[in-house]
Design a protein around this motif. Structure first.
Motif, mmCIF file in Angstrom:
data_model
loop_
_atom_site.group_PDB
_atom_site.id
_atom_site.type_symbol
_atom_site.label_atom_id
_atom_site.label_comp_id
_atom_site.label_asym_id
_atom_site.label_seq_id
_atom_site.Cartn_x
_atom_site.Cartn_y
_atom_site.Cartn_z
ATOM 1 N N SER A 4 0.836 -1.191 0.000
ATOM 2 C CA SER A 4 0.000 0.000 0.000
ATOM 3 C C SER A 4 0.871 1.240 0.000
ATOM 4 O O SER A 4 2.079 1.195 0.172
ATOM 5 C CB SER A 4 -0.910 0.003 1.233
ATOM 6 O OG SER A 4 -0.154 0.254 2.382
ATOM 7 N N HIS A 18 -4.285 -0.807 -1.547
ATOM 8 C CA HIS A 18 -3.020 -1.029 -2.230
ATOM 9 C C HIS A 18 -3.058 -0.373 -3.613
ATOM 10 O O HIS A 18 -4.129 -0.178 -4.188
ATOM 11 C CB HIS A 18 -2.754 -2.528 -2.375
ATOM 12 C CG HIS A 18 -2.688 -3.241 -1.060
ATOM 13 N ND1 HIS A 18 -1.636 -3.124 -0.196
ATOM 14 C CD2 HIS A 18 -3.575 -4.083 -0.460
ATOM 15 C CE1 HIS A 18 -1.857 -3.862 0.882
ATOM 16 N NE2 HIS A 18 -3.030 -4.448 0.744
ATOM 17 N N ARG A 20 -2.879 0.401 -7.608
ATOM 18 C CA ARG A 20 -3.378 -0.298 -8.798
ATOM 19 C C ARG A 20 -2.276 -1.170 -9.383
ATOM 20 O O ARG A 20 -1.138 -0.739 -9.532
ATOM 21 C CB ARG A 20 -3.843 0.728 -9.823
ATOM 22 C CG ARG A 20 -4.353 0.149 -11.131
ATOM 23 C CD ARG A 20 -4.695 1.265 -12.105
ATOM 24 N NE ARG A 20 -5.172 0.741 -13.367
ATOM 25 C CZ ARG A 20 -4.386 0.365 -14.368
ATOM 26 N NH1 ARG A 20 -3.060 0.444 -14.214
ATOM 27 N NH2 ARG A 20 -4.891 -0.090 -15.489
ATOM 28 N N ALA A 21 -2.615 -2.420 -9.721
ATOM 29 C CA ALA A 21 -1.647 -3.334 -10.320
ATOM 30 C C ALA A 21 -1.656 -3.191 -11.832
ATOM 31 O O ALA A 21 -2.715 -3.013 -12.441
ATOM 32 C CB ALA A 21 -1.985 -4.781 -9.938
ATOM 33 N N ILE A 69 -9.438 -4.162 -10.901
ATOM 34 C CA ILE A 69 -9.229 -3.595 -9.576
ATOM 35 C C ILE A 69 -10.108 -4.412 -8.643
ATOM 36 O O ILE A 69 -11.328 -4.492 -8.847
ATOM 37 C CB ILE A 69 -9.597 -2.109 -9.517
ATOM 38 C CG1 ILE A 69 -8.577 -1.279 -10.307
ATOM 39 C CG2 ILE A 69 -9.659 -1.623 -8.072
ATOM 40 C CD1 ILE A 69 -8.780 0.206 -10.218
ATOM 41 N N THR A 70 -9.500 -5.067 -7.679
ATOM 42 C CA THR A 70 -10.262 -5.958 -6.805
ATOM 43 C C THR A 70 -10.650 -5.240 -5.519
ATOM 44 O O THR A 70 -9.917 -4.387 -5.012
ATOM 45 C CB THR A 70 -9.458 -7.215 -6.468
ATOM 46 O OG1 THR A 70 -8.255 -6.843 -5.770
ATOM 47 C CG2 THR A 70 -9.091 -7.986 -7.730
ATOM 48 N N ALA A 84 -12.235 2.391 -4.645
ATOM 49 C CA ALA A 84 -11.742 1.732 -5.852
ATOM 50 C C ALA A 84 -12.118 2.516 -7.103
ATOM 51 O O ALA A 84 -11.320 2.635 -8.044
ATOM 52 C CB ALA A 84 -12.287 0.312 -5.935
ATOM 53 N N ASP A 92 -10.526 0.122 -16.702
ATOM 54 C CA ASP A 92 -10.425 -0.849 -15.611
ATOM 55 C C ASP A 92 -11.782 -1.490 -15.319
ATOM 56 O O ASP A 92 -12.841 -0.866 -15.491
ATOM 57 C CB ASP A 92 -9.917 -0.178 -14.336
ATOM 58 C CG ASP A 92 -8.425 0.110 -14.379
ATOM 59 O OD1 ASP A 92 -7.739 -0.426 -15.272
ATOM 60 O OD2 ASP A 92 -7.947 0.873 -13.512
ATOM 61 N N VAL A 160 -8.795 -2.895 -0.899
ATOM 62 C CA VAL A 160 -8.704 -2.664 -2.346
ATOM 63 C C VAL A 160 -7.382 -3.234 -2.854
ATOM 64 O O VAL A 160 -6.329 -3.047 -2.246
ATOM 65 C CB VAL A 160 -8.785 -1.154 -2.673
ATOM 66 C CG1 VAL A 160 -8.649 -0.919 -4.181
ATOM 67 C CG2 VAL A 160 -10.093 -0.562 -2.158
ATOM 68 N N ASN A 161 -7.487 -3.921 -3.985
ATOM 69 C CA ASN A 161 -6.342 -4.540 -4.651
ATOM 70 C C ASN A 161 -5.645 -5.584 -3.777
ATOM 71 O O ASN A 161 -4.451 -5.494 -3.458
ATOM 72 C CB ASN A 161 -5.352 -3.480 -5.157
ATOM 73 C CG ASN A 161 -5.871 -2.795 -6.407
ATOM 74 O OD1 ASN A 161 -6.549 -3.413 -7.228
ATOM 75 N ND2 ASN A 161 -5.575 -1.518 -6.550
ATOM 76 N N PRO A 173 -5.390 -8.681 -8.379
ATOM 77 C CA PRO A 173 -5.307 -7.335 -8.949
ATOM 78 C C PRO A 173 -4.537 -7.354 -10.273
ATOM 79 O O PRO A 173 -3.489 -7.974 -10.390
ATOM 80 C CB PRO A 173 -4.527 -6.554 -7.880
ATOM 81 C CG PRO A 173 -4.787 -7.299 -6.608
ATOM 82 C CD PRO A 173 -4.870 -8.737 -6.992
ATOM 83 N N GLY A 174 -5.087 -6.702 -11.278
ATOM 84 C CA GLY A 174 -4.460 -6.647 -12.586
ATOM 85 C C GLY A 174 -4.836 -7.773 -13.522
ATOM 86 O O GLY A 174 -4.489 -7.723 -14.710
#
Length: 234
Positions: A4, A18, A20-21, A69-70, A84, A92, A160-161, A173-174
């Motif tokens: 993060s 965290h 964005r991947a 984005i999870t 998010a 995304d 998040v993520n 993520p990603g």
């Protein structure tokens, strides 16, 4: 070690945001927009995909495709879903583990308006939505477990993520998220480019079979060979 933007100690228990991947490159994402989810599913062993979600965007030709984005939320709470959406870049896809709870909606028409303005590619939500008449106007794919008029709280906790499970679908993520009228699946970002040629070959194979079926000359031997392999005397 936390990924993060703040030290781990800065986050109270149950909360984390965290960065964005990075997902697959833009060319790979664009190529997968032309891929039916069923073809990708076949190439992934027919065992990867969300179960029990409904498409609420009405337009069966609308394709969902983009990096994930999870979000993990407490059922019925959408605080981290708002976060998010603020983090999302155009294209995304926001994927939400809402625990399959449908007692309170996690997203509605006002958030849809925000998502359209920000260029978010769509949503996959293991939970409920509301304002379904607005979602049915199309233009923004959304898959959800169900719907209800009851709105959410905004208290958390949530993350998040992070790795999540969404309706039986494992999502990192990603990951490249792909969805159409048949459903939704996720492809690991690092594997997407290598999978693409296999999926395109699958499309060519299906077209050959389709042409044979149109001409009235199906591949009888393929089915008979499968039966003989199981001891059936055909």
């Amino acid at each position: 070690m936390s990924t993060s933007s703040h030290p781990t100690a800065a986050w109270p228990p149950g909360y984390a945001v965290h960065p964005r991947a990075a997902g697959p490159d833009a060319a790979t994402v664009a190529a997968f927009r032309q891929v039916p989810a069923a073809h990708a599913s076949d190439c992934l062993g027919r065992s990867v995909g969300a179960i029990g979600l409904l498409a609420y965007h009405a337009d069966l030709k609308l394709v969902l495709c983009g990096p994930a984005i999870t979000v993990r939320v407490r059922p019925g709470d959408n605080l981290m879903l708002h976060k998010a959406m603020l983090m999302a870049q155009p294209g995304d896809v926001i994927v939400v583990d809402g625990g399959g709870d449908c007692t309170q909606a996690l997203i509605g028409g006002l958030m849809r308006t925000t998502a359209l303005a920000r260029g978010i590619a769509g949503f996959v939500i293991d939970g409920a939505i509301r304002d379904i008449a607005e979602w049915a106007e199309g233009g923004l794919p959304i898959y959800a477990r169900g719907h209800t008029h009851r709105g959410p709280s905004k208290e958390g906790p949530g993350e998040v993520n992070v790795p999540i499970a969404c309706a039986g679908l494992s999502v990192m993520p990603g990951d490249l998220v792909l969805g159409d009228a048949d459903g939704v699946l996720a492809i690991r970002a690092a594997e997407a480019a290598a999978l693409l040629p296999r999926v395109q070959a699958k499309a060519r194979q299906e077209e050959r079979v389709r042409e044979a079926n149109r001409s009235g000359t199906p591949d009888v031997e393929r089915i008979d060979a499968l039966l003989r392999a199981r001891g059936c005397p055909v």
